[in-house]
Design an enzyme around this catalytic site. Structure first.
Site, PDB file in Angstrom:
ATOM      1  N   HIS A  58      49.854  52.187  45.642  1.00  0.00           N
ATOM      2  CA  HIS A  58      49.018  50.992  45.512  1.00  0.00           C
ATOM      3  C   HIS A  58      49.811  49.984  44.701  1.00  0.00           C
ATOM      4  O   HIS A  58      50.931  50.260  44.274  1.00  0.00           O
ATOM      5  CB  HIS A  58      47.686  51.327  44.826  1.00  0.00           C
ATOM      6  CG  HIS A  58      47.835  52.005  43.505  1.00  0.00           C
ATOM      7  ND1 HIS A  58      47.939  51.315  42.315  1.00  0.00           N
ATOM      8  CD2 HIS A  58      47.931  53.328  43.174  1.00  0.00           C
ATOM      9  CE1 HIS A  58      48.066  52.173  41.315  1.00  0.00           C
ATOM     10  NE2 HIS A  58      48.079  53.398  41.796  1.00  0.00           N
ATOM     11  N   ASP A  71      39.456  51.114  40.354  1.00  0.00           N
ATOM     12  CA  ASP A  71      40.322  49.994  39.995  1.00  0.00           C
ATOM     13  C   ASP A  71      41.128  49.474  41.178  1.00  0.00           C
ATOM     14  O   ASP A  71      41.574  48.320  41.171  1.00  0.00           O
ATOM     15  CB  ASP A  71      41.262  50.387  38.850  1.00  0.00           C
ATOM     16  CG  ASP A  71      42.018  51.682  39.139  1.00  0.00           C
ATOM     17  OD1 ASP A  71      41.650  52.405  40.082  1.00  0.00           O
ATOM     18  OD2 ASP A  71      42.980  51.984  38.397  1.00  0.00           O
ATOM     19  N   HIS A  72      41.326  50.292  42.189  1.00  0.00           N
ATOM     20  CA  HIS A  72      42.124  49.911  43.354  1.00  0.00           C
ATOM     21  C   HIS A  72      41.982  50.999  44.405  1.00  0.00           C
ATOM     22  O   HIS A  72      41.362  52.048  44.163  1.00  0.00           O
ATOM     23  CB  HIS A  72      43.604  49.740  42.975  1.00  0.00           C
ATOM     24  CG  HIS A  72      44.190  50.952  42.283  1.00  0.00           C
ATOM     25  ND1 HIS A  72      44.437  52.144  42.924  1.00  0.00           N
ATOM     26  CD2 HIS A  72      44.549  51.145  40.985  1.00  0.00           C
ATOM     27  CE1 HIS A  72      44.926  53.023  42.080  1.00  0.00           C
ATOM     28  NE2 HIS A  72      44.991  52.433  40.872  1.00  0.00           N
ATOM     29  N   THR A  93      46.722  49.955  37.934  1.00  0.00           N
ATOM     30  CA  THR A  93      45.680  50.498  37.064  1.00  0.00           C
ATOM     31  C   THR A  93      45.388  49.624  35.839  1.00  0.00           C
ATOM     32  O   THR A  93      44.242  49.243  35.590  1.00  0.00           O
ATOM     33  CB  THR A  93      46.062  51.919  36.619  1.00  0.00           C
ATOM     34  OG1 THR A  93      46.114  52.758  37.773  1.00  0.00           O
ATOM     35  CG2 THR A  93      45.045  52.471  35.634  1.00  0.00           C
TER      36      THR A  93
END
Length: 481
Positions: free
Chosen positions: A416, A302-303, A137
């Protein structure tokens, strides 16, 4: 900036093969004089046989003339698409919206009328936005607003050690020394324009001409309802002459649900629908203020997210026959393993012994973890040129977790932080507003390009960064670049 070039060629359709002048105007042929005794018969026969030939020749000549006429006229060029002029606001405004952990593909989980409206009438990345590595993040949010890789902007993880000072960075660290580069809110302030941030990693940090003004800089508080966040941003547009040029808006979902339940649970669908509701609330509020057509909205994440379960675990304790990895060596684990060997222990020796054990076939899932000296990592990760990056880095396979010891309970969820080459780590990019084509898709790109895009929209001279100087020209309408 790293320059990039692109070449384009326009090929006109080839004209039809033309008849030669000799075919269009045949030379007269020599004919014998008719025998007087057969003149009448021959003439009658000749007239009958020439009539269809003459008609055919006339038709051919007409067609050939038409071909020559139209092929000699210039073909009209398609109309050039240009950006829409502002009708209400005095200058361009960008609202940058982050839905944390919005994996690419989530947009297909439900109808999502508001997000689909932006996609249908704007520009989107056809196969998603590529995050920087590590796909976490704080590194990614700060890369988005600086155009820098984590090794350049200094935020190399959500938590990490600074070996120079011995101090540790956490997500509540607001000392400017941690945050390098120039974020967009600082760039905007440097040009005597107004920026407003409703939560964004790094936005509370005073940097240069940016001092996190109380009216336009909200200090992070995860308990603030999403509706209140949207309504605060909308209030910035109540007076057209004081509208900020750049606004950030952050939502924690669907990352929260992704960690708890994984990317395929019904909870994710509900969270995505809620994000769509917030986008709709924002759009309606801008329409009520008659500025929606003037405002550029950029929605991204962001991901991504991938499922994790206890069957995909690599336990560092299992490497003890080869090397004893102490708890205080490990700076981070799970999707990204990073190790600070103590003084007197060679990082190369740590890498060699770990890889020997992992490849032995005696460590469960051992072949799903690769350990590197940071300087030997693939260059595409851009994850070596910082003293804040530990010397030993481990990359687990997609969905595998690296743990210090075997947990006492079993669970499944999501994670993640993995290699950004994994498709599951991609997120969305949707842009709507005057600078963007309607209903257009572009190839996937890395999020370090976004800084230059927003700077171009706002007409600002950006700070040096890792994005391409040419990239905005590939995504924005001509009058904006």
């Amino acid at each position: 900036m790293v320059p990039a070039t692109a070449s384009f060629s326009i090929t006109s359709p080839s004209p039809s093969d033309m008849a030669s002048p000799e075919e269009l105007h045949p030379a007269p042929t020599t004919s014998l004089l008719p025998n007087p005794s057969t003149t009448t018969t021959t003439t009658t026969t000749t007239k009958k046989s020439l009539t269809p030939l003459l008609l055919l020749l006339a038709t051919f000549l007409s067609f050939a003339s038409a071909v020559l006429y139209f092929s000699s006229k210039p073909h009209p060029s398609p109309p050039t698409v240009v950006s829409r002029p502002l009708s209400t606001l005095p200058r361009p405004t960008v609202i940058l919206i982050s839905a944390d952990g919005f994996r690419f593909g989530y947009q297909h989980k439900a109808p999502l009328p508001s997000i689909r409206r932006l996609i249908a009438n704007g520009t989107s990345a056809d196969l998603g936005l590529v995050p920087v590595f590590p796909t976490l993040t704080f590194p990614n949010h700060y890369s988005i607003v600086t155009g820098l890789y984590p090794s350049s902007h200094g935020v190399v993880n959500n938590h990490f050690l600074d070996p120079a000072s011995g101090s540790r960075f956490s997500m509540s660290s607001h000392d400017p020394r941690w945050w390098l580069g120039e974020p967009l809110w600082e760039t905007v302030a440097n040009h005597n324009l107004t920026a407003a941030t409703y939560f964004w990693p790094g936005s509370e940090v005073p940097k240069g001409s940016w001092h996190c003004p109380p009216k336009f800089c909200q200090h992070y508080n995860g308990s603030v309802p999403f509706e209140d966040r949207v309504d605060t941003v909308l209030a910035y547009f109540d007076h057209h002459d004081t509208v900020p040029s750049f606004v950030t808006l952050y939502f924690e979902d669907p990352d929260h649900q992704g960690h708890l339940f994984g990317p395929d649970d019904r909870e994710i669908t509900d969270a995505v629908v809620r994000i769509d509701d917030m986008v709709g609330r924002l759009i309606r509020g801008l329409e009520e203020r008659r500025v929606f057509d003037d405002v550029t909205l950029i929605l991204l994440g962001d991901h991504g997210m991938v499922g994790t379960c206890e069957k995909k675990q690599i336990i560092l304790e299992d490497l003890s026959p080869w090397i004893d990895i102490r708890d205080d060596w490990v700076d981070s684990s799970s999707a990204l393993l990073s190790i600070w060997p103590p003084a007197g222990v060679s990082p190369s020796e740590v890498v060699d012994k770990m890889n020997l054990g992992l490849s032995s076939g005696k460590v469960e899932n051992g072949k799903s973890l690769r350990v590197f000296l940071k300087e030997d990592l693939p260059e595409r990760l851009h994850y070596s040129a910082s003293e804040r990056i530990p010397p030993v880095i481990g990359l687990p396979d997609e969905g595998y977790q690296v743990l210090l010891r075997r947990p006492k309970w079993s669970s499944c969820g999501g994670g993640h932080g993995y290699d950004n080459a994994f498709f599951s780590m991609r997120t969305i990019f949707v842009a709507h507003g005057p600078p963007f084509r309607k209903g257009w898709q572009v190839p996937s790109f890395e999020n370090v390009e976004i800084y230059n895009v927003i700077a171009a929209i706002l007409g600002l001279k950006g700070a040096p960064n890792n994005g391409s100087a040419a990239f905005p020209g590939s995504i924005l309408l001509p009058t904006y670049y």
